[in-house]
Design a protein around this motif. Structure first.
Motif, mmCIF file in Angstrom:
data_model
loop_
_atom_site.group_PDB
_atom_site.id
_atom_site.type_symbol
_atom_site.label_atom_id
_atom_site.label_comp_id
_atom_site.label_asym_id
_atom_site.label_seq_id
_atom_site.Cartn_x
_atom_site.Cartn_y
_atom_site.Cartn_z
ATOM 1 N N ALA A 1 49.538 37.333 42.394
ATOM 2 C CA ALA A 1 48.543 38.264 41.184
ATOM 3 C C ALA A 1 47.615 37.048 40.870
ATOM 4 C CB ALA A 1 49.975 38.316 40.043
ATOM 5 N N PHE A 2 47.595 35.857 41.060
ATOM 6 C CA PHE A 2 46.644 35.077 40.288
ATOM 7 C C PHE A 2 45.607 34.626 42.001
ATOM 8 C CE2 PHE A 2 45.871 31.057 43.670
ATOM 9 C CZ PHE A 2 44.493 30.556 42.538
ATOM 10 N N SER A 3 45.478 35.520 43.029
ATOM 11 C CA SER A 3 44.901 35.580 43.444
ATOM 12 C C SER A 3 43.923 36.777 43.311
ATOM 13 C CB SER A 3 45.061 35.646 45.083
ATOM 14 O OG SER A 3 45.925 36.857 45.519
ATOM 15 N N LEU A 4 45.489 38.179 43.059
ATOM 16 C CA LEU A 4 43.926 39.170 42.629
ATOM 17 C C LEU A 4 43.609 39.019 41.433
ATOM 18 C CD1 LEU A 4 46.938 41.748 42.897
ATOM 19 C CD2 LEU A 4 45.072 41.215 44.336
ATOM 20 N N ILE A 5 43.490 37.895 40.397
ATOM 21 C CA ILE A 5 42.941 37.611 39.486
ATOM 22 C C ILE A 5 41.345 37.241 39.841
ATOM 23 C CG2 ILE A 5 42.660 36.718 37.367
ATOM 24 C CD1 ILE A 5 45.973 36.342 36.692
ATOM 25 N N HIS A 6 41.808 35.918 40.456
ATOM 26 C CA HIS A 6 40.595 35.528 40.651
ATOM 27 C C HIS A 6 38.938 36.000 41.658
ATOM 28 C CE1 HIS A 6 41.720 31.121 39.676
ATOM 29 N NE2 HIS A 6 42.376 31.891 38.577
ATOM 30 N N ASP A 7 40.043 37.029 42.396
ATOM 31 C CA ASP A 7 39.581 37.443 43.079
ATOM 32 C C ASP A 7 38.486 38.798 42.691
ATOM 33 O OD1 ASP A 7 38.508 38.374 46.289
ATOM 34 O OD2 ASP A 7 39.701 40.973 45.897
ATOM 35 N N ASP A 8 39.257 39.311 41.233
ATOM 36 C CA ASP A 8 38.232 40.395 41.164
ATOM 37 C C ASP A 8 37.329 39.569 39.799
ATOM 38 O OD1 ASP A 8 39.790 41.978 42.216
ATOM 39 O OD2 ASP A 8 41.409 42.357 40.139
ATOM 40 N N LEU A 9 37.091 38.721 39.732
ATOM 41 C CA LEU A 9 35.532 37.630 38.816
ATOM 42 C C LEU A 9 34.543 38.258 39.654
ATOM 43 C CD1 LEU A 9 37.673 34.012 38.464
ATOM 44 C CD2 LEU A 9 37.294 36.331 36.329
ATOM 45 N N PRO A 10 33.689 37.660 38.414
ATOM 46 C CA PRO A 10 32.548 38.053 38.967
ATOM 47 C C PRO A 10 31.938 37.332 39.782
ATOM 48 C CG PRO A 10 32.201 38.426 36.459
ATOM 49 C CD PRO A 10 33.451 37.836 37.111
ATOM 50 N N ALA A 11 32.369 35.963 40.123
ATOM 51 C CA ALA A 11 31.215 35.432 40.790
ATOM 52 C C ALA A 11 31.846 35.121 42.776
ATOM 53 C CB ALA A 11 32.179 33.587 40.690
ATOM 54 N N LEU A 12 32.868 36.192 42.417
ATOM 55 C CA LEU A 12 34.249 36.490 43.933
ATOM 56 C C LEU A 12 33.991 37.725 44.335
ATOM 57 C CD1 LEU A 12 35.979 34.000 42.910
ATOM 58 C CD2 LEU A 12 36.877 34.407 45.389
ATOM 59 N N ASP B 1 34.724 43.364 40.543
ATOM 60 C CA ASP B 1 35.735 44.004 40.208
ATOM 61 C C ASP B 1 36.681 44.346 39.204
ATOM 62 O OD1 ASP B 1 35.972 45.847 42.596
ATOM 63 O OD2 ASP B 1 36.885 44.607 44.348
ATOM 64 N N ASP B 2 35.552 45.374 38.389
ATOM 65 C CA ASP B 2 36.485 46.198 37.401
ATOM 66 C C ASP B 2 37.807 46.103 36.866
ATOM 67 O OD1 ASP B 2 33.882 44.843 36.338
ATOM 68 O OD2 ASP B 2 33.080 46.998 36.175
ATOM 69 N N LEU B 3 38.509 46.933 37.784
ATOM 70 C CA LEU B 3 39.501 47.687 38.152
ATOM 71 C C LEU B 3 40.684 47.160 38.663
ATOM 72 C CD1 LEU B 3 39.658 50.572 37.012
ATOM 73 C CD2 LEU B 3 39.675 51.713 38.923
ATOM 74 N N ARG B 4 41.306 47.247 38.596
ATOM 75 C CA ARG B 4 42.715 46.909 39.583
ATOM 76 C C ARG B 4 44.205 47.412 38.923
ATOM 77 N NH1 ARG B 4 43.626 44.642 43.894
ATOM 78 N NH2 ARG B 4 41.810 42.904 43.741
ATOM 79 N N ARG B 5 44.558 47.560 40.107
ATOM 80 C CA ARG B 5 46.371 48.562 39.575
ATOM 81 C C ARG B 5 45.554 49.271 38.718
ATOM 82 N NH1 ARG B 5 50.299 42.717 39.806
ATOM 83 N NH2 ARG B 5 50.199 43.245 42.384
ATOM 84 N N GLY B 6 44.167 50.289 38.574
ATOM 85 C CA GLY B 6 43.963 51.253 38.354
ATOM 86 C C GLY B 6 43.218 50.794 36.531
ATOM 87 N N LYS B 7 44.112 49.735 35.856
ATOM 88 C CA LYS B 7 44.057 49.083 34.601
ATOM 89 C C LYS B 7 42.325 48.244 34.978
ATOM 90 C CE LYS B 7 48.155 49.689 33.859
ATOM 91 N NZ LYS B 7 49.241 49.452 34.421
ATOM 92 N N PRO B 8 41.873 47.638 33.928
ATOM 93 C CA PRO B 8 40.923 46.791 33.310
ATOM 94 C C PRO B 8 41.197 45.587 34.148
ATOM 95 C CG PRO B 8 40.944 47.781 31.632
ATOM 96 C CD PRO B 8 42.580 48.677 32.079
ATOM 97 N N SER B 9 40.746 44.773 34.956
ATOM 98 C CA SER B 9 41.015 43.820 35.538
ATOM 99 C C SER B 9 41.368 42.946 34.549
ATOM 100 C CB SER B 9 39.693 42.777 37.519
ATOM 101 O OG SER B 9 38.348 43.608 36.730
ATOM 102 N N CYS B 10 41.461 41.521 34.992
ATOM 103 C CA CYS B 10 42.380 40.373 33.837
ATOM 104 C C CYS B 10 40.901 40.046 32.972
ATOM 105 C CB CYS B 10 42.368 39.712 34.928
ATOM 106 S SG CYS B 10 43.732 38.362 33.340
ATOM 107 N N HIS B 11 40.155 39.653 34.105
ATOM 108 C CA HIS B 11 38.809 39.011 32.872
ATOM 109 C C HIS B 11 38.418 40.129 32.547
ATOM 110 C CE1 HIS B 11 36.544 40.557 36.721
ATOM 111 N NE2 HIS B 11 35.588 41.747 35.777
ATOM 112 N N LYS B 12 38.031 41.274 32.485
ATOM 113 C CA LYS B 12 37.556 42.651 31.888
ATOM 114 C C LYS B 12 38.884 42.812 29.930
ATOM 115 C CE LYS B 12 34.019 43.776 33.426
ATOM 116 N NZ LYS B 12 32.604 44.200 32.542
ATOM 117 N N ALA B 13 39.815 42.603 30.487
ATOM 118 C CA ALA B 13 40.923 42.587 29.688
ATOM 119 C C ALA B 13 40.410 41.121 28.854
ATOM 120 C CB ALA B 13 41.873 42.865 29.777
#
Ligand code: GRG
Length: 296
Positions: A78-89, A92-104
């Motif tokens: 989960a940690f790797s997915l949160i960081h992977d979705d960040l704007p600097a990486l 991605d706005d969507l993860r597992r069909g929901k807003p990614s952590c930084h969007k929420a």
């Protein structure tokens, strides 16, 4: 047990453990704790946990040890997915069909939630009772775990992945990136399940490692294939995102048909290694088949 039931059963086991091990969201700092729980408990197929349980159960591990190992693995994932979705990486706005952590929760909280999950995972492993597993075995597990996360694992793989965008790369270089970014963590999940069962047999560990490496590659090739073939709603993230980012993949370098052929050959190779372990591998083989058949 039939595969779908086994996967559901492992999901329940790890989700129960995670719900207990994650910090209480009613205590301060609430936003951080909520963001951690949001990112870990928001679904996910739990394939890595299923591999831990299937290996550990087959080799006779204590279920409480397996719960901690699986929970630690899902926290890092989960940690790797949160960081992977960040704007600097990957931004991605969507993860597992929901807003990614930084969007929420915002970028700052998402970075901290990732960092906190990273360290909590190690704490969960160091807290395995010496009555349940000899500390030397726990230490061996933690070493493998760290190795799969750091410079020669997730972090190194992600660096290679970023460097490949807009570049012409060979299939060999792509396979190396996939091994670091995805494969090592999958192999490690399997080997930690075996170590949790105090398995020291070299032939079993060696063949499980080869099985893991092959199924890890097949997993990532399949990820490339469904990234092209599956719609956004089923995927839970945008369809075709690798193509729009100009990221090399097996289908983009070799074509879909060749990618599927390599995936199938890699799966067959994985099963050959698994049979050499001579353990009760029925569930592991079924999970491996699921890895290359899933549509998300
Ligand atoms: C780990 C130190 C450190 C830094 C982070 C961001 C990063 C470095 C690594 C990211 C690596 C990454 C995102 C790999 C992708 C792996 C992958 C295929 C994820 C999808 O896995 P699934 O399909 O997802 O198992 P679910 O949602 O089912 O859990």
């Amino acid at each position: 047990m039939e595969l779908q039931r086994y996967i559901k059963h492992s999901q329940k086991r790890v989700n129960t453990a995670l719900a207990k091990l994650l910090p209480n969201p009613n205590k301060e700092p609430r936003e951080l704790y909520k963001a951690m729980r949001y990112s870990v408990l928001n679904g996910g197929k739990r394939i890595r946990s299923a591999l831990v349980y299937a290996t550990g159960d087959a080799l006779g591990a204590n279920p409480k040890v397996l719960d901690r190992v699986s929970a630690a693995i899902e926290m890092i994932h989960a940690f790797s997915l949160i960081h992977d979705d960040l704007p600097a990486l990957d931004n991605d706005d969507l993860r597992r069909g929901k807003p990614s952590c930084h969007k929420a929760y915002g970028e700052a909280t998402a970075i901290l939630a990732g960092d906190a999950l990273h360290t909590l995972a190690f704490e969960v492993l160091t807290d395995i009772s010496p009555k349940l597993l000899p500390p030397a075995m726990t230490l061996r597990m933690i070493h493998l775990f760290a190795d799969a996360i750091g410079p020669t694992g997730l972090a190194g793989g992600q660096a290679l992945d970023i460097a490949m965008v807009n570049e012409k790369v060979t299939i060999k270089a792509l396979a190396t990136t996939y091994k670091l970014k995805t494969g090592n963590f999958i192999t490690t999940s399997i080997l930690m399940g075996a170590l949790a069962a105090r398995c020291q047999r070299k032939s079993v560990l060696d063949n499980l490692k080869k099985f893991g490496d092959a199924i890890g590659l097949a997993f990532q090739i399949h990820d490339d294939i469904i990234g092209v073939e599956t719609d956004t709603q089923t995927l839970g993230k945008p369809q075709g995102s690798d193509v729009s980012r100009n990221k090399p993949t097996y289908p983009s370098l070799l074509g879909l048909d060749a990618a599927k052929k390599i995936e199938k050959n890699t799966f067959n190779q994985a099963i050959r290694y698994l049979t050499k372990t001579r353990m009760d591998y029925e569930q592991l083989a079924a999970i491996a088949a699921y890895v290359i058949e899933r549509d998300y």
